[in-house]
Design a protein around this motif. Sequence first.
Motif, PDB file in Angstrom:
ATOM      1  N   LYS A  36      46.788  34.251  43.824  1.00 41.00           N
ATOM      2  CA  LYS A  36      47.264  33.750  42.620  1.00 41.00           C
ATOM      3  C   LYS A  36      47.299  34.757  41.500  1.00 41.00           C
ATOM      4  O   LYS A  36      48.241  34.679  40.712  1.00 41.00           O
ATOM      5  CB  LYS A  36      46.704  32.458  42.369  1.00 41.00           C
ATOM      6  CG  LYS A  36      46.766  31.244  43.415  1.00 41.00           C
ATOM      7  CD  LYS A  36      45.980  30.081  42.784  1.00 41.00           C
ATOM      8  CE  LYS A  36      46.233  28.752  43.943  1.00 41.00           C
ATOM      9  NZ  LYS A  36      45.935  27.500  43.402  1.00 41.00           N
ATOM     10  N   GLU A  37      46.041  35.503  41.354  1.00 43.21           N
ATOM     11  CA  GLU A  37      45.946  36.148  40.161  1.00 43.21           C
ATOM     12  C   GLU A  37      47.184  37.503  40.255  1.00 43.21           C
ATOM     13  O   GLU A  37      47.699  37.794  39.281  1.00 43.21           O
ATOM     14  CB  GLU A  37      44.505  36.930  40.327  1.00 43.21           C
ATOM     15  CG  GLU A  37      44.210  37.840  39.150  1.00 43.21           C
ATOM     16  CD  GLU A  37      44.397  36.912  37.718  1.00 43.21           C
ATOM     17  OE1 GLU A  37      44.712  37.773  36.652  1.00 43.21           O
ATOM     18  OE2 GLU A  37      44.253  36.050  37.914  1.00 43.21           O
ATOM     19  N   LYS A  97      42.308  32.536  45.290  1.00 40.57           N
ATOM     20  CA  LYS A  97      42.321  32.750  43.844  1.00 40.57           C
ATOM     21  C   LYS A  97      42.818  34.262  43.574  1.00 40.57           C
ATOM     22  O   LYS A  97      43.752  34.297  42.586  1.00 40.57           O
ATOM     23  CB  LYS A  97      40.726  32.731  43.296  1.00 40.57           C
ATOM     24  CG  LYS A  97      40.963  32.629  41.780  1.00 40.57           C
ATOM     25  CD  LYS A  97      39.302  32.314  41.208  1.00 40.57           C
ATOM     26  CE  LYS A  97      39.403  32.676  39.787  1.00 40.57           C
ATOM     27  NZ  LYS A  97      37.905  32.480  39.223  1.00 40.57           N
ATOM     28  N   LYS A  98      42.442  35.306  44.348  1.00 40.98           N
ATOM     29  CA  LYS A  98      43.132  36.387  44.236  1.00 40.98           C
ATOM     30  C   LYS A  98      44.210  36.915  44.453  1.00 40.98           C
ATOM     31  O   LYS A  98      45.152  37.340  43.644  1.00 40.98           O
ATOM     32  CB  LYS A  98      42.243  37.516  45.217  1.00 40.98           C
ATOM     33  CG  LYS A  98      42.428  38.816  44.901  1.00 40.98           C
ATOM     34  CD  LYS A  98      41.478  39.747  45.836  1.00 40.98           C
ATOM     35  CE  LYS A  98      41.761  41.279  45.505  1.00 40.98           C
ATOM     36  NZ  LYS A  98      40.835  42.153  46.566  1.00 40.98           N
ATOM     37  N   ARG A 122      50.267  36.123  39.767  1.00 37.77           N
ATOM     38  CA  ARG A 122      50.425  35.824  38.195  1.00 37.77           C
ATOM     39  C   ARG A 122      50.969  37.117  37.564  1.00 37.77           C
ATOM     40  O   ARG A 122      51.595  37.138  36.409  1.00 37.77           O
ATOM     41  CB  ARG A 122      49.293  35.239  37.569  1.00 37.77           C
ATOM     42  CG  ARG A 122      49.250  34.723  36.292  1.00 37.77           C
ATOM     43  CD  ARG A 122      47.846  34.277  35.559  1.00 37.77           C
ATOM     44  NE  ARG A 122      46.967  35.293  35.750  1.00 37.77           N
ATOM     45  CZ  ARG A 122      47.112  36.234  34.734  1.00 37.77           C
ATOM     46  NH1 ARG A 122      47.925  36.087  33.687  1.00 37.77           N
ATOM     47  NH2 ARG A 122      46.172  37.434  34.623  1.00 37.77           N
ATOM     48  N   LYS A 123      50.224  38.310  38.007  1.00 37.62           N
ATOM     49  CA  LYS A 123      50.590  39.188  37.394  1.00 37.62           C
ATOM     50  C   LYS A 123      51.771  39.899  37.619  1.00 37.62           C
ATOM     51  O   LYS A 123      52.433  40.401  36.682  1.00 37.62           O
ATOM     52  CB  LYS A 123      49.314  40.518  37.524  1.00 37.62           C
ATOM     53  CG  LYS A 123      48.006  40.296  37.142  1.00 37.62           C
ATOM     54  CD  LYS A 123      47.232  41.296  37.493  1.00 37.62           C
ATOM     55  CE  LYS A 123      45.509  41.087  36.997  1.00 37.62           C
ATOM     56  NZ  LYS A 123      44.585  41.959  37.448  1.00 37.62           N
TER      57      LYS A 123
END
Length: 289
Positions: free
Chosen positions: A9-10, A6-7, A13-14
């Motif tokens: 992907k974050e 999840k991290k 995304r940023k």
Amino acid sequence: MAKKVKKRKEIKRKLLHKYRLVILNESTFEEKISFKLSRLNVFVTGSLFIIGLIGLTTLLIAFTPLREYIPGYSSTELKRQATELTYKTDSLVRSLDYTNRYLDNIRMVLRGEVENTVVNRDSLFEQYKLDPSTVDLTPIKEDSLLRAEVALEDKYNLFERNSEKIGIVFFPPITGMVTQQYDSDSKHYAVDVVAPKNAPVKAVANGVVIFSEWTADTGYVLIIEHKEGFLSAYKHNGSLNKKQGDLVKAGEVIASVGNTGELTTGPHLHFELWDNGTPVNPLDFIDFK
């Protein structure tokens, strides 16, 4: 594990999230230019710009004269110039040394002084001179034949033959009576010749005037440099007709007889002759009668 995914992907995304950069007209708020950017694009573009700037600066420093303004940088041209200046400095030092020695020689002539290290050359010649009576001068047969052959060739030689070098010939500067002769023991390295006041003083040989001034002890003094290392000095003159740097010929009038200077007792010429820094007796070279 799920938190790590999840991290990631974050972060992705940023980095890939799109932003719009818009340039508007301040008065009408009309959109002029707009860009779609992401953090990744800005990072890549900035990195490439910095790398290009570093490369351009390196090229400017390496291939342009700007590198010579960097403190501590030594270019090939500067090294070459430094080497040339070193050689020139060394040559100037040697020339200055030779000039100082030459000037010391002139000072010795003016003061009438001789260093203690100067060796009397006449005594050396007497010491090593051969006695002709002890040498067998009878020509051998081969020598006689060679002499006859050379004489026969010279008899029909129409071209001018080179004369043997007999050295420099000196002419008397004046004619008169020698009242004081050369005496090395009393440090009188000259001959004093009495002559009428204002009588012409002539150069004893071709040369160049290297000194023509007034001195307190010997009045008007003129010194001429001749070939083969000879110097002739004329002191107590009444006047000087030549100045420093003038070229003179043998027999040319250079001064007049006088009675100038503190060390004089009447009109006369104090004449000195020096050979490569050593005073010699003028009477061995010149007849003043």
